[in-house]
Design a protein around this motif. Structure first.
Motif, short mmCIF file in Angstrom:
data_model
loop_
_atom_site.label_atom_id
_atom_site.label_comp_id
_atom_site.label_asym_id
_atom_site.label_seq_id
_atom_site.Cartn_x
_atom_site.Cartn_y
_atom_site.Cartn_z
N ILE A 73 0.84 -1.21 0.00
CA ILE A 73 0.00 0.00 0.00
C ILE A 73 0.87 1.25 0.00
O ILE A 73 0.65 2.20 -0.76
N MET A 74 1.90 1.25 0.86
CA MET A 74 2.78 2.41 0.96
C MET A 74 3.63 2.60 -0.29
O MET A 74 4.06 3.71 -0.59
N SER A 75 3.85 1.53 -1.04
CA SER A 75 4.58 1.66 -2.30
C SER A 75 3.78 2.50 -3.29
O SER A 75 4.34 3.34 -4.00
N PHE A 76 2.46 2.28 -3.31
CA PHE A 76 1.61 3.09 -4.18
C PHE A 76 1.60 4.55 -3.70
O PHE A 76 1.67 5.48 -4.50
N TYR A 77 1.53 4.73 -2.37
CA TYR A 77 1.52 6.08 -1.80
C TYR A 77 2.85 6.79 -2.08
O TYR A 77 2.87 7.95 -2.51
N GLY A 78 3.95 6.09 -1.83
CA GLY A 78 5.27 6.68 -2.06
C GLY A 78 5.50 6.98 -3.53
O GLY A 78 6.07 8.01 -3.89
N TRP A 79 5.04 6.07 -4.39
CA TRP A 79 5.13 6.25 -5.84
C TRP A 79 4.43 7.55 -6.25
O TRP A 79 4.94 8.34 -7.04
N TYR A 80 3.25 7.75 -5.66
CA TYR A 80 2.48 8.97 -5.94
C TYR A 80 3.21 10.21 -5.42
O TYR A 80 3.35 11.22 -6.15
N LYS A 81 3.72 10.14 -4.19
CA LYS A 81 4.39 11.30 -3.58
C LYS A 81 5.65 11.67 -4.35
O LYS A 81 5.93 12.85 -4.57
N TRP A 82 6.43 10.68 -4.76
CA TRP A 82 7.70 10.95 -5.45
C TRP A 82 7.49 11.45 -6.87
O TRP A 82 8.36 12.13 -7.42
N SER A 83 6.35 11.10 -7.46
CA SER A 83 6.11 11.50 -8.86
C SER A 83 5.16 12.67 -8.98
O SER A 83 4.92 13.16 -10.09
N LYS A 84 4.61 13.13 -7.87
CA LYS A 84 3.61 14.19 -7.89
C LYS A 84 4.19 15.48 -8.46
O LYS A 84 5.24 15.95 -8.05
N LYS A 85 3.47 16.08 -9.40
CA LYS A 85 3.87 17.35 -10.00
C LYS A 85 2.92 18.44 -9.51
O LYS A 85 1.71 18.31 -9.58
N SER A 86 3.47 19.50 -9.00
CA SER A 86 2.65 20.61 -8.52
C SER A 86 3.46 21.89 -8.57
O SER A 86 4.59 21.92 -9.06
N ASP A 87 2.88 22.97 -8.05
CA ASP A 87 3.58 24.25 -8.02
C ASP A 87 4.64 24.27 -6.92
O ASP A 87 5.50 25.14 -6.89
N LYS A 88 4.56 23.29 -6.00
CA LYS A 88 5.52 23.23 -4.91
C LYS A 88 6.82 22.59 -5.40
O LYS A 88 6.83 21.84 -6.38
N PRO A 89 7.93 22.88 -4.71
CA PRO A 89 9.21 22.25 -5.10
C PRO A 89 9.11 20.74 -4.95
O PRO A 89 8.30 20.21 -4.21
N ASP A 90 9.95 20.02 -5.72
CA ASP A 90 9.98 18.57 -5.63
C ASP A 90 10.33 18.14 -4.21
O ASP A 90 11.02 18.84 -3.48
N LEU A 91 9.85 16.96 -3.84
CA LEU A 91 10.14 16.41 -2.52
C LEU A 91 11.64 16.21 -2.37
O LEU A 91 12.28 15.60 -3.21
N LYS A 92 12.22 16.76 -1.28
CA LYS A 92 13.66 16.70 -1.06
C LYS A 92 13.99 15.86 0.16
O LYS A 92 13.19 15.74 1.09
N ILE A 93 15.21 15.32 0.17
CA ILE A 93 15.70 14.61 1.35
C ILE A 93 15.79 15.59 2.51
O ILE A 93 16.30 16.70 2.36
N SER A 94 15.30 15.19 3.68
CA SER A 94 15.34 16.06 4.85
C SER A 94 15.30 15.23 6.12
O SER A 94 15.19 14.00 6.07
N ARG A 95 15.40 15.92 7.26
CA ARG A 95 15.28 15.25 8.55
C ARG A 95 13.86 15.43 9.08
O ARG A 95 13.16 16.37 8.70
N THR A 96 13.46 14.54 9.96
CA THR A 96 12.12 14.63 10.52
C THR A 96 12.00 15.81 11.48
O THR A 96 12.94 16.14 12.20
N SER A 97 10.85 16.43 11.47
CA SER A 97 10.55 17.51 12.41
C SER A 97 10.08 16.87 13.72
O SER A 97 9.76 15.68 13.76
N PRO A 98 10.03 17.65 14.82
CA PRO A 98 9.51 17.10 16.08
C PRO A 98 8.11 16.49 15.92
O PRO A 98 7.81 15.44 16.49
N LYS A 99 7.27 17.14 15.10
CA LYS A 99 5.92 16.62 14.87
C LYS A 99 5.97 15.27 14.16
O LYS A 99 5.24 14.34 14.52
#
Length: 203
Positions: A73-99
């Motif tokens: 299930i998460m493979s489909f979700y991750g596939w969508y997130k990594w390929s999603k095109k929008s006005d926002k910058p592409d998903l970048k490698i980062s560290r987790t926030s406290p939240k």
């Protein structure tokens, strides 16, 4: 090592050996793609997890069945997130926030509890390997979510979970999958170092 692998498959049907070999190959390929931050991590991972779900289901390892179903299930979700095109910058490698850390802890806790109750539901006699299964399920569920968000902490959780899974699969007689998790552990360490290097350049 070769004799160790061969001896454990003497009485195993050929179709099952082939299925495990396919899982072995695509599992490693998927981790390599993840290390390189390549979107093919998801379709190759799906091949691996879907076959694994069936193999573990017929072996009555229900915690692992849930885990790999979630992977699918998460493979489909991750596939969508990594390929999603929008006005926002592409998903970048980062560290987790406290939240995100708190959400990750919540995912771990809920997953561990649900996996436990699945074993109880199937009236399965819980032994030490099952409790380890419950713990690693929580780790891997959380790691998969972090992976979809490209959080470097996913590799930390994978390193711990993969290392624990090695003796667990040996105990269960899945020596080829145990070897796969040895390779997973090494690749996860290399991936963590590579992603950390990327983050260091962003400072």
């Amino acid at each position: 090592m070769l004799d160790f692998l061969i001896d454990s498959y003497k009485n195993v049907p050929l179709w099952k050996i082939v299925a495990e070999a396919i899982v072995f190959f695509f599992g490693i390929v998927s981790v390599i793609f993840a290390k390189k931050e390549h979107i093919l991590v998801y379709p190759t991972g799906l091949i691996c997890t879907l076959i694994t779900v069936y193999l573990l289901y017929i072996a009555h390892y229900y915690g692992e069945v849930i885990l790999n179903s979630y992977y699918s299930i998460m493979s489909f979700y991750g596939w969508y997130k990594w390929s999603k095109k929008s006005d926002k910058p592409d998903l970048k490698i980062s560290r987790t926030s406290p939240k995100e850390k708190k959400i990750g802890l919540l995912i771990f806790s809920i997953t561990a509890l649900l996996t436990y109750f699945v074993y109880v539901f199937f009236d399965y006699e819980l032994e030490i390997p099952n409790y380890i299964d419950i713990f690693t399920s929580g780790l891997f569920f959380t790691a998969m979510w972090y992976m979809a968000l490209k959080k470097i902490e996913n590799w930390t959780l994978y390193i711990i979970g993969d290392a624990i899974a090695v003796p667990l699969f040996i105990y269960r007689g899945y020596n080829l999958l145990a070897l796969q998790y040895v390779i997973f552990t090494i690749l996860a360490i290399l991936a963590y170092l590579e992603w950390r290097k990327y983050l260091a350049k962003q400072i």
